[in-house]
Design a protein around this motif. Structure first.
Motif, PDB file in Angstrom:
ATOM      1  N   PRO A 210       0.830  -1.213   0.000  1.00 16.83           N
ATOM      2  CA  PRO A 210       0.000   0.000   0.000  1.00 16.83           C
ATOM      3  C   PRO A 210       0.863   1.261   0.000  1.00 16.83           C
ATOM      4  CG  PRO A 210      -0.581  -1.504   1.800  1.00 16.83           C
ATOM      5  CD  PRO A 210       0.744  -1.942   1.257  1.00 16.83           C
ATOM      6  N   GLN A 211       0.281   2.339  -0.479  1.00 21.88           N
ATOM      7  CA  GLN A 211       0.940   3.632  -0.365  1.00 21.88           C
ATOM      8  C   GLN A 211       0.904   4.100   1.091  1.00 21.88           C
ATOM      9  OE1 GLN A 211      -1.019   6.209  -3.247  1.00 21.88           O
ATOM     10  NE2 GLN A 211       0.700   5.947  -4.636  1.00 21.88           N
ATOM     11  N   GLN A 212       1.882   4.926   1.427  1.00 25.95           N
ATOM     12  CA  GLN A 212       1.947   5.438   2.800  1.00 25.95           C
ATOM     13  C   GLN A 212       0.717   6.300   3.102  1.00 25.95           C
ATOM     14  OE1 GLN A 212       4.353   5.032   5.476  1.00 25.95           O
ATOM     15  NE2 GLN A 212       2.472   5.828   6.342  1.00 25.95           N
ATOM     16  N   ARG A 213       0.178   6.121   4.300  1.00 25.67           N
ATOM     17  CA  ARG A 213      -0.934   6.950   4.760  1.00 25.67           C
ATOM     18  C   ARG A 213      -0.409   7.944   5.796  1.00 25.67           C
ATOM     19  NH1 ARG A 213      -5.425   3.194   6.920  1.00 25.67           N
ATOM     20  NH2 ARG A 213      -3.640   2.411   8.105  1.00 25.67           N
ATOM     21  N   TYR A 214      -1.066   9.086   5.913  1.00 28.05           N
ATOM     22  CA  TYR A 214      -0.551  10.178   6.744  1.00 28.05           C
ATOM     23  C   TYR A 214      -1.634  10.750   7.653  1.00 28.05           C
ATOM     24  CZ  TYR A 214       3.332  10.173   3.393  1.00 28.05           C
ATOM     25  OH  TYR A 214       4.390   9.806   2.612  1.00 28.05           O
ATOM     26  N   PHE A 215      -1.170  11.430   8.690  1.00 25.07           N
ATOM     27  CA  PHE A 215      -2.024  12.295   9.492  1.00 25.07           C
ATOM     28  C   PHE A 215      -1.310  13.638   9.620  1.00 25.07           C
ATOM     29  CE2 PHE A 215       0.859  10.313  12.475  1.00 25.07           C
ATOM     30  CZ  PHE A 215       1.205  11.336  13.341  1.00 25.07           C
ATOM     31  N   PHE A 216      -1.992  14.643  10.169  1.00 22.23           N
ATOM     32  CA  PHE A 216      -1.455  15.995  10.220  1.00 22.23           C
ATOM     33  C   PHE A 216      -1.536  16.536  11.648  1.00 22.23           C
ATOM     34  CE2 PHE A 216      -3.190  15.019   6.119  1.00 22.23           C
ATOM     35  CZ  PHE A 216      -2.264  15.500   5.209  1.00 22.23           C
ATOM     36  N   VAL A 217      -0.542  17.313  12.012  1.00 22.10           N
ATOM     37  CA  VAL A 217      -0.526  17.977  13.318  1.00 22.10           C
ATOM     38  C   VAL A 217      -0.285  19.461  13.082  1.00 22.10           C
ATOM     39  CG1 VAL A 217       0.478  18.043  15.629  1.00 22.10           C
ATOM     40  CG2 VAL A 217       0.463  15.894  14.356  1.00 22.10           C
ATOM     41  N   TYR A 218      -1.200  20.295  13.564  1.00 19.84           N
ATOM     42  CA  TYR A 218      -1.083  21.737  13.403  1.00 19.84           C
ATOM     43  C   TYR A 218      -1.279  22.427  14.751  1.00 19.84           C
ATOM     44  CZ  TYR A 218      -1.522  20.865   8.399  1.00 19.84           C
ATOM     45  OH  TYR A 218      -1.322  20.422   7.120  1.00 19.84           O
ATOM     46  N   GLY A 219      -0.866  23.675  14.799  1.00 19.98           N
ATOM     47  CA  GLY A 219      -1.062  24.468  16.012  1.00 19.98           C
ATOM     48  C   GLY A 219       0.195  24.563  16.851  1.00 19.98           C
ATOM     49  N   GLU A 220       0.009  24.523  18.164  1.00 16.03           N
ATOM     50  CA  GLU A 220       1.096  24.791  19.100  1.00 16.03           C
ATOM     51  C   GLU A 220       1.935  23.541  19.395  1.00 16.03           C
ATOM     52  OE1 GLU A 220       2.039  27.717  20.089  1.00 16.03           O
ATOM     53  OE2 GLU A 220       0.439  28.679  18.949  1.00 16.03           O
ATOM     54  N   VAL A 221       2.665  23.087  18.352  1.00 18.84           N
ATOM     55  CA  VAL A 221       3.668  22.036  18.495  1.00 18.84           C
ATOM     56  C   VAL A 221       4.958  22.544  17.865  1.00 18.84           C
ATOM     57  CG1 VAL A 221       2.064  20.072  18.572  1.00 18.84           C
ATOM     58  CG2 VAL A 221       2.858  20.949  16.354  1.00 18.84           C
ATOM     59  N   GLN A 222       6.055  21.877  18.201  1.00 11.78           N
ATOM     60  CA  GLN A 222       7.361  22.355  17.728  1.00 11.78           C
ATOM     61  C   GLN A 222       7.540  22.184  16.220  1.00 11.78           C
ATOM     62  OE1 GLN A 222       9.378  23.956  19.676  1.00 11.78           O
ATOM     63  NE2 GLN A 222       8.359  23.493  21.635  1.00 11.78           N
ATOM     64  N   ARG A 223       6.993  21.066  15.673  1.00 11.12           N
ATOM     65  CA  ARG A 223       7.179  20.801  14.238  1.00 11.12           C
ATOM     66  C   ARG A 223       5.839  20.420  13.597  1.00 11.12           C
ATOM     67  NH1 ARG A 223      11.481  17.988  16.568  1.00 11.12           N
ATOM     68  NH2 ARG A 223      10.374  15.999  16.286  1.00 11.12           N
ATOM     69  N   PRO A 224       4.981  21.377  13.346  1.00 14.21           N
ATOM     70  CA  PRO A 224       3.705  21.050  12.699  1.00 14.21           C
ATOM     71  C   PRO A 224       3.940  20.530  11.282  1.00 14.21           C
ATOM     72  CG  PRO A 224       4.040  23.435  12.811  1.00 14.21           C
ATOM     73  CD  PRO A 224       5.142  22.816  13.616  1.00 14.21           C
ATOM     74  N   GLY A 225       3.042  19.645  10.834  1.00 15.17           N
ATOM     75  CA  GLY A 225       3.170  19.125   9.481  1.00 15.17           C
ATOM     76  C   GLY A 225       2.525  17.769   9.314  1.00 15.17           C
ATOM     77  N   ARG A 226       2.947  17.069   8.259  1.00 21.13           N
ATOM     78  CA  ARG A 226       2.401  15.762   7.900  1.00 21.13           C
ATOM     79  C   ARG A 226       3.326  14.653   8.399  1.00 21.13           C
ATOM     80  NH1 ARG A 226       1.933  13.684   1.691  1.00 21.13           N
ATOM     81  NH2 ARG A 226       4.191  13.529   2.015  1.00 21.13           N
ATOM     82  N   TYR A 227       2.726  13.567   8.924  1.00 21.16           N
ATOM     83  CA  TYR A 227       3.515  12.471   9.481  1.00 21.16           C
ATOM     84  C   TYR A 227       2.950  11.125   9.030  1.00 21.16           C
ATOM     85  CZ  TYR A 227       5.760  15.938  12.412  1.00 21.16           C
ATOM     86  OH  TYR A 227       6.476  17.024  12.845  1.00 21.16           O
ATOM     87  N   PRO A 228       3.837  10.120   8.818  1.00 22.08           N
ATOM     88  CA  PRO A 228       3.357   8.789   8.422  1.00 22.08           C
ATOM     89  C   PRO A 228       2.533   8.151   9.541  1.00 22.08           C
ATOM     90  CG  PRO A 228       5.722   9.022   8.019  1.00 22.08           C
ATOM     91  CD  PRO A 228       5.314  10.194   8.840  1.00 22.08           C
ATOM     92  N   LEU A 229       1.439   7.540   9.152  1.00 20.71           N
ATOM     93  CA  LEU A 229       0.571   6.883  10.118  1.00 20.71           C
ATOM     94  C   LEU A 229       1.014   5.446  10.315  1.00 20.71           C
ATOM     95  CD1 LEU A 229      -2.099   7.073  11.832  1.00 20.71           C
ATOM     96  CD2 LEU A 229      -3.216   5.995   9.861  1.00 20.71           C
ATOM     97  N   GLU A 230       1.342   5.090  11.541  1.00 18.95           N
ATOM     98  CA  GLU A 230       1.621   3.713  11.897  1.00 18.95           C
ATOM     99  C   GLU A 230       0.383   3.127  12.566  1.00 18.95           C
ATOM    100  OE1 GLU A 230       5.091   3.575  14.310  1.00 18.95           O
ATOM    101  OE2 GLU A 230       6.366   4.586  12.841  1.00 18.95           O
ATOM    102  N   ARG A 231       0.386   1.825  12.718  1.00 14.11           N
ATOM    103  CA  ARG A 231      -0.760   1.190  13.377  1.00 14.11           C
ATOM    104  C   ARG A 231      -0.818   1.625  14.838  1.00 14.11           C
ATOM    105  NH1 ARG A 231      -1.420  -5.074  12.278  1.00 14.11           N
ATOM    106  NH2 ARG A 231      -3.529  -4.517  12.934  1.00 14.11           N
ATOM    107  N   ASN A 232      -2.036   1.925  15.291  1.00 18.50           N
ATOM    108  CA  ASN A 232      -2.287   2.304  16.685  1.00 18.50           C
ATOM    109  C   ASN A 232      -1.541   3.584  17.086  1.00 18.50           C
ATOM    110  OD1 ASN A 232      -3.922  -0.002  17.108  1.00 18.50           O
ATOM    111  ND2 ASN A 232      -2.093  -1.238  17.446  1.00 18.50           N
ATOM    112  N   THR A 233      -1.429   4.527  16.162  1.00 24.40           N
ATOM    113  CA  THR A 233      -0.833   5.819  16.498  1.00 24.40           C
ATOM    114  C   THR A 233      -1.791   6.602  17.391  1.00 24.40           C
ATOM    115  OG1 THR A 233       0.467   5.946  14.461  1.00 24.40           O
ATOM    116  CG2 THR A 233      -0.001   8.018  15.583  1.00 24.40           C
ATOM    117  N   THR A 234      -1.324   6.981  18.572  1.00 25.30           N
ATOM    118  CA  THR A 234      -2.157   7.741  19.507  1.00 25.30           C
ATOM    119  C   THR A 234      -1.875   9.232  19.367  1.00 25.30           C
ATOM    120  OG1 THR A 234      -0.498   7.615  21.256  1.00 25.30           O
ATOM    121  CG2 THR A 234      -2.118   5.832  21.148  1.00 25.30           C
TER     122      THR A 234
END
Length: 288
Positions: A210-234
Motif C-alpha cells: 500500500p501507499q503510505q498513509r498520513y495524518f497531520f498535526v497543526y497548532g502549538e507544536v514544535q514541528r507542525p506538518g504531515r507524518y506517516p501513520l503507523e498502526r495504533n498511532t495515539t
C-alpha cells in the motif's frame, strides 16, 4: 469583583470549548487494499495442476530407485526419461502424467510399475505483485521463492510505499472477495532481513504494497506538518513526533478533525485516543 468575573468567564470559555465537542471515536478499520483490486482464481491442487515448460518434476518409481529422476520440462513441453525416451508433459495434469508414465513403463519394461510425480518447481505458476512497487505485474513463482525476492523482482518499493506488505492468500479467498485473509508483514523489517520465519507464498497469491498513509498535526507544536501513520498511532505519539507542545499550547483542548461519511467533523481528543489516516490534530493556543 470585575477581575473575578473576567477570570470566571475565561474558565467557562476554556472548559466550554472542550465540552462543546464530542469525544473522538475509535478509528474506523480502513482497508489497505484498493476497492477495484481483482483477485485471481483460486489455485488448483497439484493433482489437477496443468504442467508447462520449465516446471520441475520429481518422478519416483516404487521399488526401482535407479529409475527415480528429477527433470525439468523443456521449452517444447517434453522431457527425456530412461527406457521410454521422450515424454510430452505440457498440457497434462500431474495425475495424467503419472498414468502416461505407468502405461509406457508397463509396455515391456516393468511389471505393474507404481509411479509418483511431484512438482518441485512451479515455473508455470504466477503471483501478482501490485501497489507501491516500481514494476507491478505478474511474476513466476518457484518453489523456494521468498516474499523479499518477489518484491525485488518488482523493482522494490517506491518512495511513497507504506510501512506494511499485504499478502492475500488466493487459496483462502472467498469468490465474492469478502473477508480476505491477509498476512501483514512489516516492510522495513522485511527489507532489513529481520524477519526469520518464511512467509508462505502460493500460486495466484497477491502481494500488495500500500501507499503510505498520513495524518497531520497543526497548532502549538514544535514541528507542525504531515507524518506517516503507523498502526495504533495515539494522540500522544503524534504530538511526540511533532516535537512536543510549545509553551503556549492548550494541552486540555486538543481537537481532531476527521471526515466521516464524507462530512468533516471535529472532536475533542485525549492523549490515548487513536488516530486514523487523514486525521488533523489541532493543538490550540492557550488563552493565557
Amino acid at each position: 469583583m470585575v477581575k473575578k468575573f473576567v477570570l470566571y468567564l475565561m474558565i467557562i470559555l476554556i472548559g466550554g470549548g472542550c465540552a462543546a465537542l464530542p469525544p473522538l471515536p475509535p478509528p474506523v478499520e480502513q482497508t489497505l487494499l484498493p476497492p477495484d483490486l481483482v483477485l485471481p482464481q483460486k489455485p488448483e491442487q497439484e493433482e489437477t495442476y496443468t504442467l508447462g515448460p520449465q516446471d520441475g518434476l520429481r518422478i519416483t518409481i516404487y521399488d526401482n530407485p535407479d529409475l527415480s529422476r528429477e527433470v525439468v520440462v523443456s521449452a517444447d513441453g517434453s522431457f527425456v526419461y530412461p527406457l521410454i525416451g521422450q515424454v510430452q508433459a505440457t498440457g497434462l495434469t500431474v495425475r495424467q502424467l503419472e498414468q502416461e508414465l505407468t502405461r509406457r513403463l508397463a509396455d515391456g519394461y516393468l511389471v505393474e510399475p507404481q509411479v509418483s510425480v511431484t512438482v518441485t518447481q512451479y515455473q508455470s505458476q504466477k503471483v501478482y505483485v501490485l501497489g507501491a512497487v516500481r514494476s507491478p505485474g505478474i511474476y513466476t513463482l518457484r518453489q523456494d521463492t521468498t516474499l523479499l525476492e518477489l518484491i525485488s523482482k518488482a523493482g522494490g518499493p517506491t518512495g511513497d510505499a507504506g510501512l506494511e506488505v499485504l499478502v492475500v492468500k488466493a487459496s483462502e479467498a472467498t469468490p465474492e472477495g469478502k473477508n480476505l485473509p491477509l498476512i501483514r508483514v512489516d516492510l522495513e523489517k522485511l527489507l532489513a532481513g529481520e524477519i526469520q520465519q518464511p512467509i508462505a507464498i502460493g500460486e495466484a497469491d497477491t502481494i500488495y504494497v500500500p501507499q503510505q498513509r498520513y495524518f497531520f498535526v497543526y497548532g502549538e507544536v514544535q514541528r507542525p506538518g504531515r507524518y506517516p501513520l503507523e498502526r495504533n498511532t495515539t494522540v500522544f505519539k503524534a504530538i511526540t513526533l511533532a516535537g512536543g507542545f510549545t509553551r503556549f499550547a492548550a494541552k486540555r483542548r486538543l481537537k481532531v478533525q476527521r471526515v466521516i461519511d464524507e462530512v468533516p467533523q471535529e472532536f475533542h481528543a485525549q492523549m490515548n485516543d487513536r488516530l486514523q489516516a487523514e486525521d488533523i490534530l489541532v493543538v490550540p493556543q492557550s488563552y493565557f
